[in-house]
Design a protein around this motif. Structure first.
Motif, mmCIF file in Angstrom:
data_model
loop_
_atom_site.group_PDB
_atom_site.id
_atom_site.type_symbol
_atom_site.label_atom_id
_atom_site.label_comp_id
_atom_site.label_asym_id
_atom_site.label_seq_id
_atom_site.Cartn_x
_atom_site.Cartn_y
_atom_site.Cartn_z
ATOM 1 N N ASN A 215 46.821 -2.796 20.378
ATOM 2 C CA ASN A 215 46.114 -1.597 19.953
ATOM 3 C C ASN A 215 45.302 -1.912 18.697
ATOM 4 O O ASN A 215 45.789 -1.721 17.584
ATOM 5 C CB ASN A 215 47.130 -0.473 19.667
ATOM 6 C CG ASN A 215 46.451 0.840 19.367
ATOM 7 O OD1 ASN A 215 45.250 0.968 19.472
ATOM 8 N ND2 ASN A 215 47.241 1.813 18.980
ATOM 9 N N PRO A 216 44.082 -2.377 18.846
ATOM 10 C CA PRO A 216 43.281 -2.771 17.691
ATOM 11 C C PRO A 216 43.004 -1.646 16.694
ATOM 12 O O PRO A 216 42.563 -1.890 15.597
ATOM 13 C CB PRO A 216 41.967 -3.259 18.304
ATOM 14 C CG PRO A 216 42.125 -3.227 19.771
ATOM 15 C CD PRO A 216 43.403 -2.545 20.097
ATOM 16 N N LYS A 217 43.286 -0.407 17.085
ATOM 17 C CA LYS A 217 43.101 0.753 16.197
ATOM 18 C C LYS A 217 43.866 0.531 14.911
ATOM 19 O O LYS A 217 43.514 0.834 13.845
ATOM 20 C CB LYS A 217 43.584 2.004 16.908
ATOM 21 C CG LYS A 217 43.595 3.270 16.090
ATOM 22 C CD LYS A 217 44.119 4.394 16.945
ATOM 23 C CE LYS A 217 44.650 5.508 16.110
ATOM 24 N NZ LYS A 217 45.239 6.563 16.874
ATOM 25 N N ALA B 85 53.380 -7.318 13.682
ATOM 26 C CA ALA B 85 51.999 -6.945 13.361
ATOM 27 C C ALA B 85 50.999 -7.563 14.332
ATOM 28 O O ALA B 85 50.105 -6.871 14.827
ATOM 29 C CB ALA B 85 51.677 -7.358 11.923
ATOM 30 N N GLU B 86 51.123 -8.831 14.624
ATOM 31 C CA GLU B 86 50.156 -9.479 15.518
ATOM 32 C C GLU B 86 50.238 -8.919 16.937
ATOM 33 O O GLU B 86 49.214 -8.679 17.574
ATOM 34 C CB GLU B 86 50.352 -10.998 15.524
ATOM 35 C CG GLU B 86 49.883 -11.667 14.260
ATOM 36 C CD GLU B 86 48.414 -11.372 13.950
ATOM 37 O OE1 GLU B 86 47.575 -11.430 14.875
ATOM 38 O OE2 GLU B 86 48.119 -11.080 12.774
ATOM 39 N N THR B 87 51.427 -8.706 17.428
ATOM 40 C CA THR B 87 51.604 -8.144 18.777
ATOM 41 C C THR B 87 50.975 -6.762 18.868
ATOM 42 O O THR B 87 50.255 -6.448 19.811
ATOM 43 C CB THR B 87 53.107 -8.057 19.128
ATOM 44 O OG1 THR B 87 53.673 -9.354 19.014
ATOM 45 C CG2 THR B 87 53.326 -7.504 20.517
ATOM 46 N N LEU B 88 51.227 -5.929 17.860
ATOM 47 C CA LEU B 88 50.681 -4.575 17.867
ATOM 48 C C LEU B 88 49.168 -4.575 17.703
ATOM 49 O O LEU B 88 48.468 -3.772 18.313
ATOM 50 C CB LEU B 88 51.336 -3.725 16.782
ATOM 51 C CG LEU B 88 52.820 -3.455 16.976
ATOM 52 C CD1 LEU B 88 53.376 -2.671 15.801
ATOM 53 C CD2 LEU B 88 53.086 -2.745 18.281
ATOM 54 N N ARG B 89 48.664 -5.483 16.890
ATOM 55 C CA ARG B 89 47.216 -5.562 16.687
ATOM 56 C C ARG B 89 46.495 -5.915 17.984
ATOM 57 O O ARG B 89 45.449 -5.376 18.290
ATOM 58 C CB ARG B 89 46.909 -6.593 15.599
ATOM 59 C CG ARG B 89 45.528 -6.465 15.007
ATOM 60 C CD ARG B 89 45.322 -7.327 13.787
ATOM 61 N NE ARG B 89 46.162 -6.867 12.694
ATOM 62 C CZ ARG B 89 47.074 -7.649 12.090
ATOM 63 N NH1 ARG B 89 47.244 -8.883 12.437
ATOM 64 N NH2 ARG B 89 47.793 -7.176 11.104
ATOM 65 N N ARG B 90 47.072 -6.829 18.757
ATOM 66 C CA ARG B 90 46.477 -7.201 20.045
ATOM 67 C C ARG B 90 46.559 -6.041 21.043
ATOM 68 O O ARG B 90 45.632 -5.795 21.787
ATOM 69 C CB ARG B 90 47.166 -8.436 20.631
ATOM 70 C CG ARG B 90 46.729 -9.738 19.976
ATOM 71 C CD ARG B 90 47.229 -10.942 20.755
ATOM 72 N NE ARG B 90 48.669 -10.969 20.951
ATOM 73 C CZ ARG B 90 49.540 -11.491 20.101
ATOM 74 N NH1 ARG B 90 49.132 -12.037 18.987
ATOM 75 N NH2 ARG B 90 50.822 -11.491 20.367
#
Length: 116
Positions: A114-116, A107-112
């Motif tokens: 692609n903040p979408k 989750a954290e990697t993906l949030r960084r």
């Protein structure tokens, strides 16, 4: 028009819980792209061979979905997965704890990425 038409879901899933959830989303109009392992795919495919060689359980849970085989341990497959996720509205996974994080899809990697 169904309520989730225009929503794209990428699902790294197998067996029951996540496939059932994404089947519901597909039934409501979402485009669901199921990511499967090379060779075996979702292990639920082979519970029985009742539906043209596929498990009735697998067919019931995965109707209305697209399927893509990716070996997410390979760098090129990870690039493809990141490209899919960049255009997706939802990412669902039900791998073992921390498995998606070890593959680079936590989750954290993906949030960084692609903040979408």
């Amino acid at each position: 028009m169904l309520p989730l038409t225009g929503i794209t879901v990428v699902a790294l899933e197998q067996a029951v819980a996540a496939p059932f959830a994404t089947r519901q989303l597909a039934d409501l109009g979402a485009r669901v792209i199921k990511i499967e392992r090379p060779e075996a795919g979702d292990f639920a495919r082979h519970y029985d061979q009742a539906v043209h060689g596929l498990s009735s359980h697998f067919v019931w849970l995965n109707r209305g979905k697209e399927s893509l085989t990716l070996d997410l341990k390979q760098p090129q497959a990870q690039v493809i997965m990141h490209q899919l996720l960049a255009t997706a509205d939802v990412f669902i996974q039900n791998l073992a704890p921390q498995a998606s994080q070890r593959l680079g899809f936590g989750a954290e990697t993906l949030r960084r990425a692609n903040p979408k």
